[in-house]
Design a protein around this motif. Sequence first.
Motif, PDB file in Angstrom:
ATOM      1  N   ASP A 289      -4.755   0.464  12.520  1.00  0.00           N
ATOM      2  CA  ASP A 289      -4.850  -0.072  11.162  1.00  0.00           C
ATOM      3  C   ASP A 289      -3.620  -0.857  10.724  1.00  0.00           C
ATOM      4  OD1 ASP A 289      -7.297   1.152  11.048  1.00  0.00           O
ATOM      5  OD2 ASP A 289      -6.604   2.899   9.941  1.00  0.00           O
ATOM      6  N   TYR A 290      -2.445  -0.516  11.263  1.00  0.00           N
ATOM      7  CA  TYR A 290      -1.214  -1.147  10.778  1.00  0.00           C
ATOM      8  C   TYR A 290      -0.550  -2.071  11.795  1.00  0.00           C
ATOM      9  CZ  TYR A 290      -1.847   2.309   7.131  1.00  0.00           C
ATOM     10  OH  TYR A 290      -2.377   3.069   6.119  1.00  0.00           O
ATOM     11  N   VAL A 291      -1.082  -2.133  13.020  1.00  0.00           N
ATOM     12  CA  VAL A 291      -0.530  -3.041  14.025  1.00  0.00           C
ATOM     13  C   VAL A 291      -1.644  -3.905  14.624  1.00  0.00           C
ATOM     14  CG1 VAL A 291       0.756  -3.274  16.188  1.00  0.00           C
ATOM     15  CG2 VAL A 291       1.354  -1.438  14.581  1.00  0.00           C
ATOM     16  N   TYR A 292      -2.634  -3.267  15.238  1.00  0.00           N
ATOM     17  CA  TYR A 292      -3.663  -3.990  15.991  1.00  0.00           C
ATOM     18  C   TYR A 292      -4.483  -4.923  15.101  1.00  0.00           C
ATOM     19  CZ  TYR A 292      -7.556  -4.699  19.253  1.00  0.00           C
ATOM     20  OH  TYR A 292      -8.508  -5.257  20.067  1.00  0.00           O
ATOM     21  N   ILE A 293      -5.040  -4.402  14.017  1.00  0.00           N
ATOM     22  CA  ILE A 293      -5.874  -5.228  13.134  1.00  0.00           C
ATOM     23  C   ILE A 293      -5.064  -6.323  12.440  1.00  0.00           C
ATOM     24  CG2 ILE A 293      -7.298  -5.187  11.036  1.00  0.00           C
ATOM     25  CD1 ILE A 293      -8.416  -2.504  11.994  1.00  0.00           C
ATOM     26  N   PRO A 294      -3.869  -6.023  11.871  1.00  0.00           N
ATOM     27  CA  PRO A 294      -3.071  -7.106  11.288  1.00  0.00           C
ATOM     28  C   PRO A 294      -2.694  -8.213  12.276  1.00  0.00           C
ATOM     29  CG  PRO A 294      -2.275  -5.006  10.485  1.00  0.00           C
ATOM     30  CD  PRO A 294      -3.283  -4.705  11.563  1.00  0.00           C
ATOM     31  N   LEU A 295      -2.536  -7.860  13.573  1.00  0.00           N
ATOM     32  CA  LEU A 295      -2.228  -8.882  14.578  1.00  0.00           C
ATOM     33  C   LEU A 295      -3.432  -9.765  14.906  1.00  0.00           C
ATOM     34  CD1 LEU A 295      -0.036  -6.940  17.183  1.00  0.00           C
ATOM     35  CD2 LEU A 295       0.706  -8.792  15.676  1.00  0.00           C
ATOM     36  N   GLY A 296      -4.617  -9.305  14.570  1.00  0.00           N
ATOM     37  CA  GLY A 296      -5.821 -10.078  14.857  1.00  0.00           C
ATOM     38  C   GLY A 296      -6.929  -9.282  15.491  1.00  0.00           C
ATOM     39  N   ARG A 304      -2.987 -10.015  23.906  1.00  0.00           N
ATOM     40  CA  ARG A 304      -1.646  -9.820  23.355  1.00  0.00           C
ATOM     41  C   ARG A 304      -1.605  -8.614  22.439  1.00  0.00           C
ATOM     42  NH1 ARG A 304       0.242 -13.006  18.185  1.00  0.00           N
ATOM     43  NH2 ARG A 304      -1.366 -11.537  17.491  1.00  0.00           N
ATOM     44  N   ASN A 305      -2.586  -8.492  21.566  1.00  0.00           N
ATOM     45  CA  ASN A 305      -2.617  -7.385  20.611  1.00  0.00           C
ATOM     46  C   ASN A 305      -2.702  -6.049  21.335  1.00  0.00           C
ATOM     47  OD1 ASN A 305      -2.721  -9.496  18.795  1.00  0.00           O
ATOM     48  ND2 ASN A 305      -4.913  -9.291  18.408  1.00  0.00           N
TER      49      ASN A 305
END
Length: 469
Positions: A289-296, A304-305
């Motif tokens: 929720d705080y890394v993977y989704i914000p990265l795309g 990359r994500n």
Amino acid sequence: MVFSSLIFLYLYLPILLIVYFVAKSITYRNWVLILFSLAFYAWGEPVMIGLLIICALVGYQFALLIEKYRHTQLAKPLLFTSVTINIVILCYFKYTGFLLDNLSSWLHVSIPYHEVALPIGISFFTFEIICYTADVYKGALKAPKSPMQMLLYVSFFPHLIAGPIIRFVDIEEQIRRRMFSLSLFSEGINRFIIGLGKKVILANNIGEVASNVLDGGAAGTSVLGAWFGIALFALQIYFDFSGYSDMAIGLGKMFGFTLRENFNYPYISRSASDFWRRWNISLGGFFRDYVYIPLGGNKRMYLRNLFVVWFLTGFWHGASWNFIVWGLYFGLLIYLERIALDRVFRVLPAAVSHLYLLVAMLVGWVWFYFTDLAEGVRFLGLMFGLSGAAWTTMELGIVFRSQKVIFAVAIMASTPLAGWLITAALRRLRLNPLAIREVAVPVLNLVILAAATALLVGSTYNPFLYFRF
């Protein structure tokens, strides 16, 4: 102090429960929890208690500012600053030595630095503060006006030193108002004792044998001994961490809080993706929720994500290359499953995909156990018969026979099988499950508590593997 200690069981917790229930208002009870939580933390980290309080109050102030300027251009820089502060604090205490050691090695120079102690639970409470400020920024919650609520959220001792990572939005209402329930308190006791049994009776006993088998490395055991040893470690770390999570959830219920589940029988999984939906659920949810989704997420630069998330997942577990390799290894498995393996396993019997996961998971635990990468590679060579070692030894047979009962119990307890068998037996005997539960559960709890107490009195082996993460 840890939950699986005599001081906690027979001194700290009884005193806390008495003081907590003597206090009548929710405000007084919250302050009781804060003060006892700070005392709990100070027991192991008296010097670092100031850091915990400062981090909580700084996070509180940033949340107020983000709330105030949410619809302006200041909101994003404020969030970035808050997140950066927590990441810098985490990196300073946890990764300074690792980074400077590797920099010294790459540059062939000596970079002196002062070794700093790692504050207990810093990986958990910094992530929770990040969750908190990010949720305020997204509008998922409003920053509370009272710093007491933030301090209780961060310091609440059940999840303070080893998770699960909780989000303020999940317990916001419970901090403000919660009702005492005898049934909830009873559920909490039951859950806590189950976790205590997992930790003390299963994890400690299995772990002592596992360390004896594995600490000799590739040179000290046979092929089957290597598989047996790493399987023991897999059971140890599961019961160690899930047991602690059970105790945390049980303690939360005793005080009226419902915390998120953190494990869901991960060893019955049929893929690495499924495994990580069941193992340390709160950590996986944080990175999603705080890394993977914000990265795309899956929509933009998926590879990359995925790499970033699994690099960070491994690095979060420890300042050592083996943890990074461990994280990237699972990231690679998930990528291979997405592009090919899942389609193959759909047309094969379920047992094949389950066997794949068990083998892949045990290989992963090798990277987790051995901090020396070269030793890990040698151990994997031994496991797959590439070292020229014997397939088995007489000593392994003796160890297996002496531990076969607890090994069998542990395997059954790591799956839903025991619950299914009990339910089926009750139905066949036409017994009322609720009536049996009212008698059997308290008796079983007393037996587990007595056994755990006896083991804690008679043994000095009581490690907690996630204690310093």
